[in-house]
Design an enzyme around this catalytic site. Structure first.
Site, short mmCIF file in Angstrom:
data_model
loop_
_atom_site.label_atom_id
_atom_site.label_comp_id
_atom_site.label_asym_id
_atom_site.label_seq_id
_atom_site.Cartn_x
_atom_site.Cartn_y
_atom_site.Cartn_z
CG HIS A 191 -2.11 -0.78 1.13
ND1 HIS A 191 -2.27 -1.98 1.73
CD2 HIS A 191 -3.25 -0.54 0.44
CE1 HIS A 191 -3.45 -2.47 1.43
NE2 HIS A 191 -4.06 -1.62 0.65
CD GLU A 434 -12.78 -8.37 -8.12
OE1 GLU A 434 -11.94 -7.66 -7.57
OE2 GLU A 434 -13.98 -8.39 -7.78
CG ASP A 458 -9.33 -8.66 -5.04
OD1 ASP A 458 -8.60 -8.87 -4.07
OD2 ASP A 458 -10.22 -7.79 -5.05
CB CYS A 505 -10.89 -1.89 -13.57
SG CYS A 505 -11.62 -3.25 -12.65
C1 PEP Z 1 -9.23 -5.44 -8.46
O1 PEP Z 1 -9.36 -6.35 -7.62
O2 PEP Z 1 -8.41 -5.48 -9.39
C2 PEP Z 1 -10.07 -4.23 -8.37
C3 PEP Z 1 -10.04 -3.31 -9.31
O3 PEP Z 1 -10.84 -4.09 -7.27
P1 PEP Z 1 -10.31 -3.54 -5.87
O4 PEP Z 1 -8.87 -3.12 -6.05
O5 PEP Z 1 -11.22 -2.43 -5.49
O6 PEP Z 1 -10.45 -4.75 -5.01
MG MG Z 2 -11.06 -6.39 -6.29
#
Ligand code: PEP
Ligand code: MG
Length: 572
Positions: A191, A434, A458, A505
């Protein structure tokens, strides 16, 4: 000191030249110190002032956070703020000063050790690991007792050299004038690293010799791309540094010119660049850079950092304003993705799951709380009266989940229309990919979705059994794994075959270095934080899609990370 080059891993690019400020690992070494009865009140005031100053510091930090990372880093800060308000901690401290007649410093140390013993005895690994957070909070109070602006602090032109750095410290360090950070431990996927990138703060992690070889006041030249740290740079290093600065300024001008240019490859194929957003600032940014629309609007932030759930009207106003902000471009609203690392305070996400990443999260949580889900769907559907809206469902693992969501949407839409609300006739429904099983068995439900979005953050952690938030795993959590690439290719292939658009994404969609690889795998829609949208546009405009796809077979034959890296290196 003579020149020395210390290797590490680049975690947030950019070069910086500055004076070292070495922070040794935090140990509260305070000797026993007693006070007289007539000093008790003064000592209590000293402690309360320090706690108040720490609280103020957290609030200020919280207010500075915005954009894609607010939710992740905000959670750390919220946790720290909660610890700071914990009666156990505060009363215990007061008692130690009042009845034990200890100095505030020593009381802090005693109380820290007591709580450490409690944390240590816990079975829950997650709670156990919260001791780091407690140490961080206590360290800050201690720093304020001595009116140092936290021992994490720096002043203009300093480079913090430390064993590690907490995500919650970064924004403040930057405000204080720290120009780069070098840590002995840490991972480029933590992070902290993600946040440093969004703050454009150069960060080098895993620089194993940093704490032994660097002294306070040494002049350092840090390269956040290569991970190299030069101690006492010579004339040639300084010349190269100035050249790099000129290059960075030139690059910024060049990127600025791409604002109104299409995201088209050299061989003329248009690639859709969508934006990930969770605040109106992000929306404005995405709009100004010419994003195709919002590919991922994370709704969790509305639910985090509060004790009660947002009602339909509050959600409706928020979603409607996002839709209005994109003025006619599609907005993909993701339904609630609480759970696991996105734990809330409303009690909705279970806090006592043994394995929350594999627990009741994402769509599973929504389907388990019909009332909450219906309220959110009502708000989203009402917002669809103001502009194009798509609904994206997180953590899908089966066909049945999508069908259930469809049934909910249909029922809610019917009711809203009966009540006289305007609801769009067609709202596209998409699934996040995911969960590995959903990716593998996509053929079984591709016919019931209108679009797909691959959440690599994920997907990679579940596929590789590597926690996305665990620094200790280092490069184990990485999309550069043949298993990941093959699965991505599979998902994109099924989507193409069934004419169902596939976007990505996760974080890697916003990494320009990954663009040739993703294009080669057939990805034509990217959804990313607006901060790197222009860089990605440039990478796309520099790419020849035909050539890349001709080399896709070779990419898929790579046997390991090194092979994939060689493929990327060989990209013209
Ligand atoms: C992901 O898991 O790639 C995603 C875009 O969702 P988040 O990062 O919000 O879990
Ligand atoms: Mg996710």
């Amino acid at each position: 000191m003579t020149r020395a080059l210390l290797p590490g891993h680049g975690a947030s690019r950019g070069s910086a030249l500055g004076r070292a400020r070495v922070r040794l690992p935090h140990v509260l070494e305070v000797a026993e110190q007693r006070i007289r009865q007539n000093q008790v009140d003064g000592e209590l005031t000293r402690l309360h002032d320090a706690v108040g100053a720490t609280r103020g510091e957290m609030h200020e930090l919280r207010a500075r956070l915005h954009g894609a990372l607010a939710k992740e880093v905000g959670e750390f800060l919220d946790l720290h703020a909660l610890l700071l308000d914990d009666p156990e901690l505060l009363h215990g401290l007061d008692e130690l000063i009042r009845t034990g007649r200890y100095s505030a410093d020593y009381a802090l140390r005693l109380q820290r050790d007591r709580l450490a013993a409690v944390f240590d005895g816990m079975d829950d690994a997650y709670l156990k690991s919260r001791m780091d957070d407690l140490d961080h909070v206590i360290g800050r109070i201690h720093a304020h007792l001595h009116q140092r602006v936290a021992d994490t602090g720096g002043v203009a032109g300093e480079i913090l050299v430390s064993d590690n750095v907490a995500p919650s410290e970064l924004a403040q360090l930057q405000t204080q004038g720290v120009v780069a950070i070098v840590t002995a431990a840490g991972s480029p996927l933590s992070h902290s690293a993600i946040l440093a990138r969004s703050l454009h703060l150069p960060l080098v992690v895993g620089n194993a010799q940093a704490l032994q070889r660097i002294n306070d006041g040494d002049i350092l030249l840090v390269d956040g791309s290569t991970g190299e740290v030069i101690v006492s740079p010579d004339a040639e290093d300084l010349r190269r540094y100035r050249a790099r600065l000129r290059e960075a300024a030139r690059e910024e001008r060049e990127l600025g010119r791409l604002r109104s240019k299409p995201s088209r490859t050299r061989d003329g194929v248009d690639i859709a660049l969508w934006a990930n957003a969770e605040s109106l600032d992000d929306v404005a940014h995405a709009h100004a850079l010419g994003a195709a629309g919002l590919g991922l609007y994370r709704t969790e932030f509305l639910f985090l950092q509060r004790n009660e759930l947002p009602d339909e009207d509050e959600q409706f106003r928020t979603y409607r304003d996002v839709v209005l902000g994109m003025s006619g471009r599609p907005v993909t609203i993701r339904t609630l993705d609480l759970g696991a690392d996105k734990a809330d305070r409303t009690g909705l996400a279970l806090s006592d799951e043994d394995n929350p990443a594999l627990g009741l999260r994402g769509v599973r949580l929504s389907l388990a709380h019909q009332g909450v889900f219906d309220t959110q769907l009502r708000a989203i559907l009402r917002a669809s009266g103001y502009g194009p809206v798509r609904i994206l469902v997180p953590m899908v693992s089966s066909r049945e989940e999508i069908l259930q969501v469809r049934r909910h949407i249909k029922r809610v839409a019917l009711k809203l229309r009966k009540e006289g609300h305007e609801v769009a006739e067609h709202i596209a429904l998409g699934a996040m990919i995911e969960v590995p099983a959903a990716a593998i068995a996509l053929h079984g439900f591709v016919d019931v979705v209108d679009f797909l979005s691959i959440g690599t953050n994920d997907l990679v952690q579940y596929l590789l059994a590597a926690d996305r938030n665990n620094d200790a795993l280092g490069e184990l959590y990485s999309p550069l794994h043949p298993g990941v690439l093959r699965l991505l290719r599979h998902v994109i292939g099924i989507g193409t075959e069934h004419k169902v658009p596939v976007a990505m994404c996760g974080e890697i969609a916003g990494d320009a270095k990954m663009a040739p690889l993703l294009l080669a795998l057939g990805l034509t829609e990217f959804s990313l934080h607006p901060a790197t949208l222009l860089e990605l546009r440039r990478a796309i405009r520099d790419s020849d899609l035909g050539q890349l796809q001709a080399r896709a077979g070779k990419l898929l034959q790579a046997r390991d990370r090194a092979g994939i890296e060689r493929w990327l290196k060989a990209t013209p």
